[in-house]
Each structure stands twice: as C-alpha cells, then as structure tokens.
Design a protein around this motif. Structure first.
Motif, PDB file in Angstrom:
ATOM      1  N   UNK A  40      43.941  51.746  75.387  1.00 50.73           N
ATOM      2  CA  UNK A  40      43.483  53.288  75.394  1.00 50.73           C
ATOM      3  C   UNK A  40      43.128  53.398  76.804  1.00 50.73           C
ATOM      4  N   UNK A  57      37.930  49.579  67.156  1.00 53.65           N
ATOM      5  CA  UNK A  57      38.420  50.604  67.964  1.00 53.65           C
ATOM      6  C   UNK A  57      37.798  51.801  67.923  1.00 53.65           C
ATOM      7  N   UNK A  78      45.394  52.983  53.648  1.00 52.24           N
ATOM      8  CA  UNK A  78      46.366  52.051  54.500  1.00 52.24           C
ATOM      9  C   UNK A  78      45.685  51.145  55.586  1.00 52.24           C
ATOM     10  N   UNK A  79      44.567  51.468  56.132  1.00 49.59           N
ATOM     11  CA  UNK A  79      43.947  50.814  56.996  1.00 49.59           C
ATOM     12  C   UNK A  79      43.335  49.238  56.841  1.00 49.59           C
ATOM     13  N   UNK A 100      37.421  55.562  67.167  1.00 50.35           N
ATOM     14  CA  UNK A 100      37.949  56.144  65.986  1.00 50.35           C
ATOM     15  C   UNK A 100      37.490  57.667  65.762  1.00 50.35           C
ATOM     16  N   UNK A 134      44.980  48.944  64.558  1.00 50.57           N
ATOM     17  CA  UNK A 134      44.551  50.346  63.676  1.00 50.57           C
ATOM     18  C   UNK A 134      44.057  49.874  62.253  1.00 50.57           C
ATOM     19  N   UNK A 146      42.834  47.275  74.182  1.00 52.08           N
ATOM     20  CA  UNK A 146      43.607  48.002  73.185  1.00 52.08           C
ATOM     21  C   UNK A 146      44.528  48.894  73.766  1.00 52.08           C
ATOM     22  N   UNK A 157      44.617  64.254  64.053  1.00 52.30           N
ATOM     23  CA  UNK A 157      43.963  62.779  63.603  1.00 52.30           C
ATOM     24  C   UNK A 157      43.227  63.017  62.415  1.00 52.30           C
ATOM     25  N   UNK A 158      43.133  62.039  61.356  1.00 55.71           N
ATOM     26  CA  UNK A 158      42.449  62.179  60.202  1.00 55.71           C
ATOM     27  C   UNK A 158      40.931  61.330  60.545  1.00 55.71           C
ATOM     28  N   UNK A 159      39.980  61.356  59.826  1.00 59.72           N
ATOM     29  CA  UNK A 159      38.559  60.704  60.042  1.00 59.72           C
ATOM     30  C   UNK A 159      39.154  59.192  59.664  1.00 59.72           C
ATOM     31  N   UNK A 214      38.197  55.595  55.248  1.00 64.01           N
ATOM     32  CA  UNK A 214      37.391  56.366  55.990  1.00 64.01           C
ATOM     33  C   UNK A 214      38.117  57.769  56.071  1.00 64.01           C
ATOM     34  N   UNK A 217      51.030  62.250  63.734  1.00 61.05           N
ATOM     35  CA  UNK A 217      49.909  62.513  63.022  1.00 61.05           C
ATOM     36  C   UNK A 217      49.038  61.136  62.860  1.00 61.05           C
ATOM     37  N   UNK A 267      47.157  67.089  56.979  1.00 61.68           N
ATOM     38  CA  UNK A 267      45.848  67.354  57.131  1.00 61.68           C
ATOM     39  C   UNK A 267      45.391  68.473  56.405  1.00 61.68           C
ATOM     40  N   UNK A 282      46.850  58.859  61.018  1.00 69.45           N
ATOM     41  CA  UNK A 282      45.842  58.743  59.908  1.00 69.45           C
ATOM     42  C   UNK A 282      45.162  57.361  60.155  1.00 69.45           C
ATOM     43  N   UNK A 283      44.197  57.134  59.158  1.00 69.00           N
ATOM     44  CA  UNK A 283      43.605  55.774  58.947  1.00 69.00           C
ATOM     45  C   UNK A 283      44.637  54.795  58.901  1.00 69.00           C
ATOM     46  N   UNK A 284      44.615  53.776  59.642  1.00 68.59           N
ATOM     47  CA  UNK A 284      45.617  52.624  59.537  1.00 68.59           C
ATOM     48  C   UNK A 284      46.958  52.822  60.492  1.00 68.59           C
ATOM     49  N   UNK A 285      46.948  54.163  60.963  1.00 67.08           N
ATOM     50  CA  UNK A 285      48.150  54.422  61.959  1.00 67.08           C
ATOM     51  C   UNK A 285      48.149  54.049  63.239  1.00 67.08           C
ATOM     52  N   UNK A 286      48.495  53.227  63.948  1.00 63.84           N
ATOM     53  CA  UNK A 286      48.179  53.074  65.572  1.00 63.84           C
ATOM     54  C   UNK A 286      49.082  54.057  66.280  1.00 63.84           C
ATOM     55  N   UNK A 303      42.501  56.120  64.505  1.00 62.99           N
ATOM     56  CA  UNK A 303      42.128  55.307  66.153  1.00 62.99           C
ATOM     57  C   UNK A 303      42.463  56.503  67.075  1.00 62.99           C
TER      58      UNK A 303
END
Lengths: 645, 645
Positions: free
Chosen positions: B583, A67, B207-208, A69, B219, B581, A118-120, B273, A99, B9, A101-105, A123
């Motif tokens: 977006x 996706x 988490x991702x 990112x 995600x 997806x 948004x974190x590095x 990441x 917020x 963050x 994060x990685x892994x957050x849809x 998505x």
C-alpha cells in the motif's frame, strides 16, 4: 487413655493421632515435601481449550487486522482530494473499475481524483488514505460527488490497531474461556500449549461401602465420597479416575493402592466411616515411597483424622471417611496442592458478612469450620449453621458457605457478625425462607412454587427452631406441628403476638410394626398395644422430647416404660427404619413413613402440620403465592397420604 | 439515502434495516415466535453429570444414613443401665461376644447390663439406645466400667437424620456440581435425568475468512467468530458444532445452511465483516421455515445488523460480523433463549460501581454498550472504555465488563459513577496498572513480574492518554515516548510536578522499505530519501500527529508532501504492514517492526521509551518490583532489538 479389651477397637485407638499438627504446620510440611509445580505442557486444539490453563505466554504472530481496512461501506479515496469540498462546491471523483469486497485483494491503486467502491472489511487499496461513507456521496455520471472534506485515516482500521504482531496476547496461567479463544483465533492460532491435567486416582475404602446403583445390603452404606471427590477434583482442574470402593482387607487394599499409585500423578483415599479403616490405609500408603507420611492428625474440625503423604514426588492423601470431613479437608488441604499441579491459581472465594442467629460452640485448639445456609434477616444476611455432625452429606451440600472459628475461640455469641466464605458465586437469598419442621408434603408445595419461578429454601430445624427463627424474622414461614396438652390443641397456642397460622394438613399417626407380626395380627390399637406391653421381648422405639408424637406416645403408654423407651430419634423416618430393620418392634409414626417401608400401620390420631407466619410479613406477595400453591397442591397432598385443610 | 452506482454495494444498502426494532421489542418478538423451553430429558451417569441441568425433582429413595449408627468408636449400650453411674460408683457392663465394625450387621441384641464394642459408623444393635465413647470407659475383667451417665441417643446418628426417604433432595433446574453429586450418591443414585443439551450449529460466512491454523492469504482474515461463538455456546450449556466458514456464494451458503438447520436444534451464523455478506445470509435463512425473520436491525450499539428468526420452531440468528458486535448480540439477545432451551437459569451477572475517567459519547436512540477495563483509582474502581470500534476482537477480550448507556442519553460526563456489569466473577484490580504507549519490550518486563506472582494490567492508550490517566492517579505507570521539539528531548518536558521518569529503553527508528527495492539498494538515509522523493510513483506512509516518530518524519521531509503523506496510522506495526503489503513503499518505524516482516531498515534516530510515575506512588513496593524486573530484563530487551538504559 483407656485400653478396653474390645478386640479390633483398642489397637486403632493407640495408633491414631500420635502427633496432631496445626492446620498451618500440616500445610507447610505437605508443601515442603512435595514442592508442587505444573506437570508439563501439551498442545491442545482450539475447540478443546475451554477451561484449560495456558502454559506459556502467547505472542501474536501476525497483526490483527492484518491490513488497513474499511470499517464502513463507501469509497476509498485520497483525503487531499476533498480538502476543499463543500456543499456549494462538491468534488467529483472518477470511480476506478473495481469493487473491493471482503476478501478481495485490490488490483488497482487509487490515483488522485479517483475513488474505489469498498465494502466494510475490504482492504484499503494503495494510494487511498481515507474512506467516505456511501451515505455521504451522490452518484454523478460515471463517478461520485462528495460535498464534505474528510480527515486522513477516516473510517480506516489500520493494520495491527487491534492486536500488534509480537504483542503478548495471553499470559501463562490464564484459564481459557470464550474470550481467550477469540484472541487466539483472531491471530490464526488453532492450538495452544496448556498444562497437562493431573491424573488423580480416587479410592474409597470400607467393608460397608456399596456402589451407587447397587442394592443396599444390611449394614451397607452408599459410597458417596468416591463420586464426590472425583467431581470436586474435576472442578479443580484434575482428571479424576474413580477406581471404586475397596474392602478393609490389607492384601486387597495394598494391591489396589500400589496399582493406582503407579498409574497416576496423585492418589486420594477416603476411609469408610470407621477410624479403623483409616488406620489400615495409612499403614498401606506409608510403604509407597519416600518421604512418606508428613502429617497424620490435623487440628481441624471437621477433619482431624486427615493423613497427608508425599511418596516419590507424588501427593497422597487419606481423607476422613465422613462426607463433610472428606470434602472439607479436600478443599482446605489437598485441592490447593493439586491446583498448583494443574497450573491453576488459588481458588478465589467470595466472602460476605452475616449475623449468627444462635450461639455457636466450638472446640478450643482446633480451627473449626461451621457450614451455614443463608437467609435474609432484618439486618442483612443471617448464617444458619447446618452442621448435623460431620457424618452428614447434606451439611456440606445444603450450605451456602462456611464460617471459620479460630483455634483459640471457644464459641461465637448469638448476634455475632461473622465472615462467611461462600462455596459458590451466585448466592442469592431465596425469595421465601422456610425454617422449621420438614414434611414431604412441604416439598410438593415448594416444588410447585419453584415451577412458578419462585425460589424458596427449606431448613429443617424442627418446629421450635422454626418458631424461634420466625420470631427473629429470619424466615418467612415456620412449618410446625406442636401439640399443647394444656389446651389439647395444635400449634395455635405457640404463636407469638402478631403471628398467624396458615392451615396446612393433617398427618395420621399410628402404631407401626413389621407386617406379619403375630402379636398384632387383626388387632385394634388398644388390643395391639396391650399385647406389645405384655411381651418382655418386645422393644419399642420412642420419639424425642418436644415432638408432638412423643406426647401421643406418652399418653398411649400411660406411665409404662417398656424396653426401647429411651431410644428417642427425632423423625418419623428413623422410627420406621428402626422397626423395619428389627432394632425395635414397634413405634408411632405417620402413615407415609410406614408405607414407604412396607410396615403395618394402625391409625391412632391426627397431627396438625401448619405454617406460622407474621401478620405483617416481609414479602406479602411471596406469602400469597405460597398460600395459592398450597391450595393447588391438594390432590398431590392427598396422594402422599395427607389430609389438607 | 443515496444510491451511488457502485455495483455490489447499492443493493445491500437498500435491503438493510427496513425496520429497526428496539432491544426490548426485538427480544419480545423473538421470545413470542419461539416460546423456548427445554428440549427433553436424558438419563446421564453420575460421573458425567457435572455441569448438567437436572430435569426433574429428585426424591430420596432411601434414608441416609440407612440405619441408626455410632458416630464415635465405643460401646453400644442401654442408657438406662447408666442412669446411676458415677465416679464413686462406676457401673459394670458385660461385653457381648461380637465387635460391630462398619459394614457388620449386628447379630446379637444388647440386653440390660451388657454392651457391644462398636466402631464409628457401625449399625446400632437391637436393644441399645446410646453409645459411650471408648475414652470414657475402663476395661474391667471381661467387661467395662463406666463412671458417668449418658443421655439416650448419645453418639447415635439416627436413620434418615441426614436425608429422609421421600424428601426432595434436589430440585429440577439445579446445575449439578460436586455437592449435588454427593447428594445423589448418598442415596444410591448412579444416574439422574438432565435436560438434553441443545445442539447448535455455528457457521461463519465471508469470502475473506481463513481457518485458524491455515496461512493468511492476501485480503484474508482469520475466522475468529466461529470458534468464539462455539466456545461461548459451550459456556451457556449448549453443544456447539462449528461447521467452518462458507464463502459468500448463495448456492453454497444455501446448501450449507439447510443441512446445518436440518441436523441441529438451533443455527447461528455470523457474517464476515461485510454488510453484504449479512444480507446474503438473511436471504438464505428467510426461506428455512415459518414464521421466519422476526427482527432484522436492532437498536443496539454494537449490534445493529442483528437478524433473529424462528423457523419451524428452531431459533436462527445472524450475528454481525465484527467480533465484538457478534459477542455482544450473542450474549444479549441469543444466549438467553438458548439457556432456556438448555434448562439453565438466566446468567447471573455481578455488577460494581465505577467512575468514568473521560466523557463517553453515545448515539441517541440506540442502547449502547461500552466495554471497560477496571483499575483502582483514588475514589474506587475506574472504568476505562476499551472499545476501539466493534471491529476489535480485543475490545471484548480485554474488558472486565461493560456499562450500558441508555437509548435516550447522548453522553456520560467524565467523573460519572456508572454501574459496570462484569463478565467474570473474580475480577480483582491488578496490583499494577500500566496505561500508555505499548511496546513488546513492556510485555517482557510485565511477563517477568507475572512470573513473580504480581498482577499487572497494560492498557494501550498512547503516551498522552497514559500521562492523563497518571495525572488522575488512575494508573501506576505511564509508558511514554513523547518528543519535545522545543527542547529537542524526550519525555521529561511532559512530566507534571511530582512525577518522575523511570528510564526505559531506546528504540531505533529508521526508514523501512521492501527488501530489494532498487531505488534504495546500497544507499544511505539521505540518498535513499532523495531517491524516494524524486520518484512520482513512490508512496509513503506517515504517522499520526503527536507521535514522536511523526516529528522525525516531518524533519526528514523538510516541508515536502509526497504521495501517502496523509496516510497516518498510529503504530509502528501499521507502517510496516502498509509497506510489506504494497500500500506504501516506505515509512519510518522501529527496527523490530521492520524485521518482523522482513523489511529493509535504514537507522535514523533513537526514540526514548520511558516510564512516568508519581514520586509518591500508591504502591511503592510494586513500583520497586517493576524497576527490579526492568533491570532483570536487559538481555531480553536487547534480544528484542532495544537498547535498555
């Protein structure tokens, strides 16, 4: 050809080498009869793929990243909202209440005038088309202020920008390393189709062979070919199964060969060191299947007795028994075929140019391979031939590579620049090259240097060979023990102008004999010698012309020529072995050689083992380190039975 | 630094990079705190020694050969008996009543005037000091006649002439290959002491992360770092234990880290990441033991977030989450330490000089590594940077090596000759270099070439990048799909003088949308577009400026700027992914990209994908092969959804 009435030898002689093929003809016949190809694919899990060969092209089943990112920590927003942002007039954006994060849809779209933290790796939410770095924002109330415009797409890693779905990710034939594992894992593949490894049976043959680890019986030699062929096969993508050594008994060998052939994809035999053994195995494999033997006798040196066969679609090879011949023919003629069966590309071999220090003779009509060890000379790499005959396991093991003398050349002159095919890839010239006479004491000194991180290479050529290499500046140190009868002194008279001597140690030489020999019991040197010379049954073992010890022996004999005088091996160990094994009754050797075999020893005179070097050395620091290591090794040298100076 | 009110963050931002060390300072601190050394020796059997590292010097326990032996088939005799032999007066010798084969212990001595038949490898009997070849004898009565003199020692391999008892056979630190196996077996050793392999635990965090092989959730991204770190550790002499991926949960992570640390010799974590994940792991390892973290933040690019720790004498590293950063910091900072623990020498890296085709920008103050792929240019190797950001797993995987930009340099100019450190050893320039726009159809053509044994490398730079590389003659083929609005035609207007076009295939572009989108059900292109533009909730996804598809999109929009217009990814796959997806709701892409994700597709216009080449190519035969493979790939291209010309 003669046919002497020597039972068990004449027959072999007649059967052998009915038709010697050229290297290329033998290879062509082998390839044509076999038509080698990979054996079939198998699925292997990611964690077991290292070193395996991919059997099919792999297309990416998904995009990576999957996706769009963020590639920094910050805020996802619409670039259009910031088109007019400036230091003077920052743009204010409301924060969406999530917020990412990685892994957050993302749950909420980014509407105009809003931003989402948004974190590095997070998505990008619907509606956003850029990310602004957290450092380029200021908090303001329940939102942020941004004082600069951003380009659409800023700090977004788009879906498929790394790996696009459908793209060929890896191509068949690639050898899988960590990087290929990364590619597979990144698109979610936890296994891959790889070529099945050829299962190759290895049998050594010969009455004389003793399994390493077992005690050596009289006339026995250790089976090194079996283990080394198995190891070399493993290095060439095969699963080698070493089935041990079989005596030269036709019934026993036939049974072992048939069982091994039936259960494996290929079969490799190596004779003992006897040609007769090779013939027996050749007879046995001829009956395994059609078309059978395609080459028996190949114009290779070493390697002439090589026999290649194809039986029922499987390759079968009988390698010569001598270790170096076995390894050469394996690598030159058999491994290429097995690599194809393993799906591997031909072995890439690095080559360098090197100067030949001495004339290298060769046999016309045979492609000849000379193993060489490399040192650094004044004009680049120097290739020292290390072949001591194909019987030497060390020739192959100590060489850095080999040079090829074409079939139509009868010698290469000293100074020839020749291309050396390297066995390895990381061949670095050693810091110190030591060429000359070998001594176990030298191993102790060089071992100390190695422990300090200084690489050194020892080539055992004898004292004269070392001095000659030193004169050509092809080595740094020449260990020598040369006696000069004219001056009654060691070593110094042999130095050329500009050389000097680093004092080494004294080695006590003496009469060696089997402990308990009644002729010598309780006697001194003169008395013992007189008793031996008076006994017509006593056999001595001499030393080679030019050895310092030979001078001593000739003095002791004072013109006598007892039985065994012409048996002239070139090392202390060979003298001790001849006495221990009963081929001779006495000789002259250094004390450690006698003690290692439990022999009796009567001291006669010391030999001086010193180191010739140049006064203006190539690498003065390395020589200093050598001298320091020498000084630090005094205790160890004493313990070895030497007398350091 | 700002502190925006973005929960989750801001905190990370403050904790990170309190003190960024230089590469060398970080390495020195890590080394000093750890004092790495090999872990201990273990005895390993001969058949399992390949690739292991010898822990002690090995001295030969016996001579090889163990006895004087014949190196040809012939007769053992006394050289003195033949001193006066000649063609005119051959010497007659009686044969002793035994035949010495390999493995036969001689029973009878060779008395003057006698000879004993002996096979190659047979032990020399007492009394004999030479062997004469069978070919140089004639049978005569119950004996043989010899018509030439032989030198003492002829055709005898003396005991210890290959390996002398006591001699240092192998030195500690050597990596055991087939040649070392040969040396050990030859002196009867069936095992050797080698350094124990460090057992290294590998944990991925985030988490991702999704385990390869499992389905990708929204995600989620596949955990490639875990498997690749494990593989890279195996390549560096370690036994890697990949323990899987742990979510960013402090309790769960603490438990997993403590258990892994306790059970292994070293621990390597890699973040997801996200920087936040890195911080969490850093906190967790800080509590593992003294002295703890020695470097957190290193002036390396990629790799700045690297964290190095030493806890209770074990190394612990937290690698950055981005794959290329993780691999770089592993190889540059962690692997050297683990190699010492494994007893391995530093990894030797081959280097070559190459020309940089484009300016390479760099960040002042950080040692920067740029991954490059090599092709052959008119003045030697050309190093094409392939870094697409450290998020790319392919950057590392597709590169041949990297070049180093020192911390105090801010850019390297185009044309700079730079030293490239190679990842592998057998880097050969491909026969065909293909640089430009990528298409899965190209994979099919190049796959066919590879099947014919022709190597080709594809670098995906986009059409313009490919044309520029072709203009500099750094590639052979530039695949392009460039639309020229002025002439309403593809590709031809962009060719430089002396270039020509090999016709490729047409790719149908069209509207892509989620199947079942009610706004488009049953509509044609114009109608569908009107409906989308009329819906204020509809979001589009655009393409990058310069893409042929962008020109088409701008024509379709006729000046409209709907929501999402500024979302401008640079590939068909990214467009399809954005729509699939959610977006975006629609975009324009080629049919295969839409079909791969099960999207709806309304055809609009064809795009021409052709190949620019020089009329006077570097390798005309390779180009011909490419054109032939193209012609042979028609069916495959059709099946992929393309329309070959």
């Amino acid at each position: 050809m003669s046919a002497p009435n020597a039972p068990g030898l004449a027959g072999h002689q007649q059967e052998q080498f009915l038709q010697v093929l050229s290297r290329d003809d033998a290879e062509a016949a082998f390839m044509a009869a076999l038509g080698p190809r990979p054996l079939g694919a198998e699925e292997v899990a990611l964690e077991a793929l290292l070193g395996r060969v991919l059997a099919r092209d792999i297309a990416a089943p998904v995009d990576a990243p999957p996706f769009d990112r963020a590639v920094v920590d910050g805020f996802a927003l619409r670039a259009a909202d910031l088109f007019e942002a400036s230091e003077a007039e920052p743009v204010r954006l409301r924060l969406n209440p999530e917020v990412i994060h990685c892994g957050t849809a993302p749950a909420l779209p980014v509407a105009p005038g809003t931003a989402t933290p948004i974190a590095t790796g997070g998505p990008i939410p619907r509606g956003a088309d850029a990310v602004v770095m957290i450092e380029h924002t200021e908090p303001e109330g329940d939102g942020i202020a941004v004082a600069r415009a951003v380009a659409p797409g800023s700090f977004i890693g788009f879906a498929g920008s790394d790996i696009a779905r459908g793209q060929t990710l890896l191509r068949r034939g690639v050898v899988i390393g960590a990087r290929e594992v990364a590619m597979l894992a990144a698109v979610g593949l936890d296994r891959a189709p790889v070529w099945r490894k050829p299962r190759v049976a290895v049998l050594s043959t010969g009455d004389e062979l003793v399994r390493p680890g077992d005690p050596l019986r009289p006339a026995g030699v250790y089976d090194s070919n079996g283990p080394v062929i198995a190891a070399a096969l493993a290095e060439n993508g095969c699963e080698a199964v070493h089935l041990g050594a079989i005596p030269d008994d036709e019934a026993q060998l036939t049974e072992a060969v048939r069982a091994a052939f039936a259960a494996h994809d290929a079969l490799i035999l190596s004779g003992g060191t006897s040609k007769g053994a090779g013939d027996l195995t050749t007879r046995v494999i001829a009956g395994l299947g059609a078309p059978g033997i395609v080459a028996h006798g190949v114009a290779l040196k070493p390697g002439k007795p090589l026999c290649l066969a194809v039986c029922d679609g499987k390759p079968v090879a009988v390698l010569p028994g001598f270790p170096t011949s076995a390894m050469f023919t394996l690598h030159e003629m058999v491994a290429p075929v097995l690599r194809i069966m393993a799906g591997l590309p031909p072995r890439g071999a690095a080559r360098i140019e090197a100067v030949l220090p001495l004339r290298l003779g060769s046999e016309l009509g045979r492609t000849e391979f000379a193993m060489v060890a490399l040192t650094e000379g004044p004009e680049g790499a120097v290739a020292h031939p290390v072949g001591k005959g194909s019987g030497a396991v060390t020739a192959f093991a100590q060489a850095d590579g080999f040079l090829t003398v074409p079939a139509l050349v009868d010698s290469l002159a000293a100074g020839t620049r020749a291309e050396v095919t390297l066995f390895g890839v990381g061949v670095a010239a050693p810091r110190l090259a030591v060429i000359g006479s070998h001594c176990v004491g030298l191993d102790a000194v060089v071992g100390r240097l190695a422990g300090q991180g200084m690489t050194a290479r020892i080539l055992a050529t004898g004292s004269q060979g070392g001095l000659a290499a030193l004169a050509r500046r092809e080595c740094d140190i020449a260990p020598i023990h040369l006696f000069d009868p004219a001056t009654d002194s060691f070593n110094t008279p042999y130095l050329a102008d500009g050389m000097r001597l680093i004092p080494g140690w004294r080695r006590m030489q003496g009469l060696v004999f089997r402990a308990g020999d009644a002729r010598l019991a309780g006697k001194g040197v003169a008395e013992a010698l007189a008793a031996l010379l008076a006994d017509p049954e006593a056999i001595m073992v001499n030393r080679n012309q030019g050895a310092g010890t030979r001078v001593l022996i000739d003095r002791l004999l004072a013109g006598a020529r007892p039985q065994g005088y012409w048996n002239q091996p070139n090392s202390h160990n060979a003298v001790a072995a001849a006495v221990a094994q009963g081929r001779a009754d006495w000789g002259v050797a250094i004390r450690p050689a006698a003690e290692a075999l439990g022999l009796g020893f009567l001291p006669v005179a010391e030999e001086h083992y010193d180191f010739a070097v140049w006064q203006d050395p190539r690498d003065a620091a390395a020589l200093e380190a050598f001298e320091a290591a020498l000084a630090q090794s005094r205790d160890e040298l004493h313990a070895l039975g030497f007398d350091p100076r």
